[in-house]
Design an enzyme around this catalytic site. Structure first.
Site, short mmCIF file in Angstrom:
data_model
loop_
_atom_site.label_atom_id
_atom_site.label_comp_id
_atom_site.label_asym_id
_atom_site.label_seq_id
_atom_site.Cartn_x
_atom_site.Cartn_y
_atom_site.Cartn_z
N ASP A 1 -13.63 9.49 12.08
CA ASP A 1 -13.23 8.42 11.02
C ASP A 1 -14.32 7.58 11.29
O ASP A 1 -14.31 6.66 10.10
CB ASP A 1 -11.94 7.54 11.56
CG ASP A 1 -10.53 8.28 11.19
OD1 ASP A 1 -10.67 9.54 10.72
OD2 ASP A 1 -9.62 7.54 11.13
N GLY B 1 0.69 -1.19 -0.10
CA GLY B 1 0.05 0.02 -0.13
C GLY B 1 0.92 1.23 0.11
O GLY B 1 1.39 1.54 1.08
N HIS C 1 9.89 38.58 3.54
CA HIS C 1 11.29 38.06 2.63
C HIS C 1 12.38 37.94 3.39
O HIS C 1 12.66 38.93 4.33
CB HIS C 1 11.32 38.90 1.48
CG HIS C 1 12.66 38.85 0.88
ND1 HIS C 1 12.91 37.99 -0.18
CD2 HIS C 1 14.04 39.20 0.96
CE1 HIS C 1 13.79 37.89 -0.73
NE2 HIS C 1 14.85 38.48 0.08
N VAL D 1 -0.59 7.22 2.45
CA VAL D 1 -0.14 8.08 3.39
C VAL D 1 0.74 7.28 4.38
O VAL D 1 1.92 7.59 4.52
CB VAL D 1 -1.15 8.87 4.15
CG1 VAL D 1 -0.42 9.99 4.56
CG2 VAL D 1 -2.20 9.19 2.92
#
Ligand code: FAD
Ligand code: NAD
Length: 477
Positions: free
Chosen positions: A324, A192, A456, A195
């Site tokens: 879930d 598999g 930045h 993730v």
């Protein structure tokens, strides 16, 4: 003695359940949460899969293994030489266990702070009791009965195993064994390439294992935007993961010292893979074992999930299900948001979740993160869009950090410029994606991001440049 009566009983204390309990308590409701999880020390623990054997321990091992790999092979560009870097796996595991313990104990503290009763044991519904529901909890001291005006089912998920392949979490592991290996296996097999396979495969590869991944589907990371999965496959293969797509698993034979996997490759050629340990990571299934759903007449859908509407309401009055155990991505933050939503609904508020604005992250190196629609979804929906992309290689901060692989890709509506999807593969993607999630939730345009001043030098400038690139006016490329 009369049963203890609660406004809300939450079953399960994973991220969906414990957050629901805390939010309900914050709103003035009398709350109990049932949890039966026993950790390897034999102690009852809160936190569910996420804290005990999921998000938290996996990210601890990812961080340790990333530092080891960096010390071994990525510091020479900085002029730093470390000869003979070694990994002490026991110490690494102990650090991880310490973090898990700290986090799960933290929830105990939060329960005490919010006056939430922890019902310690397996809970099941026993039927209706007048205007409430009966819940029985098997505690170490025997069964206790409580009454719940509202019930939130948050019983989570468990690893799916392959038929005929017994998981002993020694030779053949699901997520629990994969997170607890006491030594680095020389040869590791992973079934598999999802993730878990990629995150934990990366952990053990970085520590020295030779990792072979067998994935059934012909495509790689099919939930991602295709340009991201293409880049990811290239980078992970370069790092040394052997990823085999279109693999058909045959018999798996577990010996005393090795596991042998017969499989057929994408061309139909029979192959055998011999490994010292095998991880089976082929998805997770909802957990409703012994929950007593039949006592209240609650049926599961054809995939075993508890059916709910957009607000996590089941067909029964005042019975909700979150996390879930219901449809949608199996992600901790999705469950948390559902927990908050349901607690607020019970308290009479009108919350909602924009499921399109839920970010996804894969904690590989580089990280992958996205929110909103992929390019292939937009094509399938027939929506006209424009795209902008900007590489980390053109960003001063990424170069300074020596982590310049990857890019940010933005997708916006061709006419309105509404931001439709943001896809990142690159350093810090898990944090960078939060800006994109806010933008999508607020229905921002790509121009909105392009006009906002970004610090930045920072990795976030890549997001801004990708937004400018949507309008073909990236400044630094
Ligand atoms: P769970 O966390 O599964 O918790 C359910 C709890 O209910 C359990 O503690 C269980 O003991 C308890 N329970 C079940 N039945 C009963 C009962 N009858 N009585 C009493 N208690 C009961 N997601 C992310 O978003 N980010 C990540 O980085 C991430 N990494 C992961 C890594 C791994 C290795 C794994 C396995 C998962 C990962 N996930 C990640 C997914 C995440 O862990 C789940 O989406 C999340 O835990 C789901 O939360 P939940 O509350 O619905 O269920
Ligand atoms: P997954 O759904 O991500 O991947 C499973 C993979 O296994 C798929 O690619 C699938 O095609 C493949 N597969 C299925 N059957 C197979 C077979 N017989 N042979 C070969 N390959 C097969 O599942 P997972 O990796 O087990 O993770 C479970 C869940 O946990 C995921 O839904 C994920 O959302 C969650 N999780 C999330 C994170 C994160 O957010 N970073 C990390 C780990 C886990």
């Amino acid at each position: 003695m009369a049963n203890q009566r609660y406004d809300v009983v939450v079953i399960g204390s994973g991220p969906a359940g414990y957050i629901a309990a805390i939010r309900a308590a914050q709103l003035g409701l009398k709350v109990a949460c049932a949890e039966k999880w026993t950790n390897p020390k034999g102690e009852l623990a809160l936190g569910g899969t996420c804290l005990n054997v999921g998000c938290i321990p996996s990210k601890a091992l990812l961080a340790s293994s990333e530092k080891f790999e960096e010390a071994q092979s990525h510091l020479d560009v900085h002029g730093i030489e470390i000869a003979g870097a070694k990994i002490d796996v026991q110490k690494m595991q102990a650090r991880k266990d310490g973090i898990v313990s700290k986090m799960t104990k933290g929830i105990e503290f939060l329960f005490r702070k919010n006056k939430i009763d922890w019902l310690k044991g397996h809970a099941r519904l026993t039927g209706t009791l007048g205007d409430a529901y009966g819940v029985e909890v098997d505690t170490a001291q025997g069964a206790i009965q409580v009454e719940a005006v509202s019930v939130i089912i948050a019983t989570g998920s468990k690893a799916r195993h392959l038929p005929g392949v017994a998981v002993d979490n020694q030779m053949v592991c699901d997520n629990e064994g994969a997170l607890a290996m006491p030594a680095v296996p020389k040869r590791l097999g992973v079934i598999g390439a999802g993730v878990i396979g990629l995150e934990l495969g990366s952990v053990w590869r970085r520590l020295g294992a030779s990792v072979t991944v067998l994935e059934a589907l012909p495509g790689f990371l099919s939930a991602c935007d295709e340009s991201i999965s293409k880049e990811a496959l290239k980078l992970f293969t370069k790092q040394g993961l052997s990823i085999n797509l279109g693999a058909k698993i045959g018999s798996v034979n577990v010996g005393k010292k090795a596991v042998s996997i017969d499989w057929t490759d994408a061309k139909g050629v029979a192959q055998t893979l011999e490994v010292d340990r095998l991880i089976v990571s082929v998805g997770r299934i909802p957990n409703t074992d012994g929950l007593g759903l039949e006592s209240v007449g609650l049926a599961l859908d054809e995939r075993g999930f508890i059916p709910v509407d957009d607000h996590c309401r089941t067909v029964l009055p005042r019975v909700y299900a979150v996390g879930d155990v219901v449809r949608g991505p199996m992600l901790a933050h999705k469950g948390e948001d559902e927990g908050v939503m349901v607690a607020e609904l019970i308290a009479g508020q009108k919350p909602h979740i924009d499921y399109n604005a839920i970010p996804w992250v894969i904690y590989t190196s580089p990280e992958i993160a996205w929110v909103g629609r992929t390019e292939q979804q937009l094509k399938a929906e027939g929506r006209a869009y424009k795209a902008g992309q900007f590489p980390f290689a053109a960003n001063g901060r990424a170069l300074g950090m020596a982590t310049a692989d990857g890019f940010v890709k933005m997708l916006a509506d061709a006419t309105t410029d509404e931001l439709l999807g943001v896809h990142i593969i690159g350093p810090g993607a898990s944090d960078l994606i939060a800006e994109a999630a806010v933008a999508i939730e607020f229905k921002a345009s790509s121009e909105d991001i392009a006009r906002v001043c970004h610090p930045h030098p920072s990795l976030s400038e890549v997001l801004r440049e990708a937004a400018l690139a949507v309008d073909k006016r990236a400044l630094n490329m």
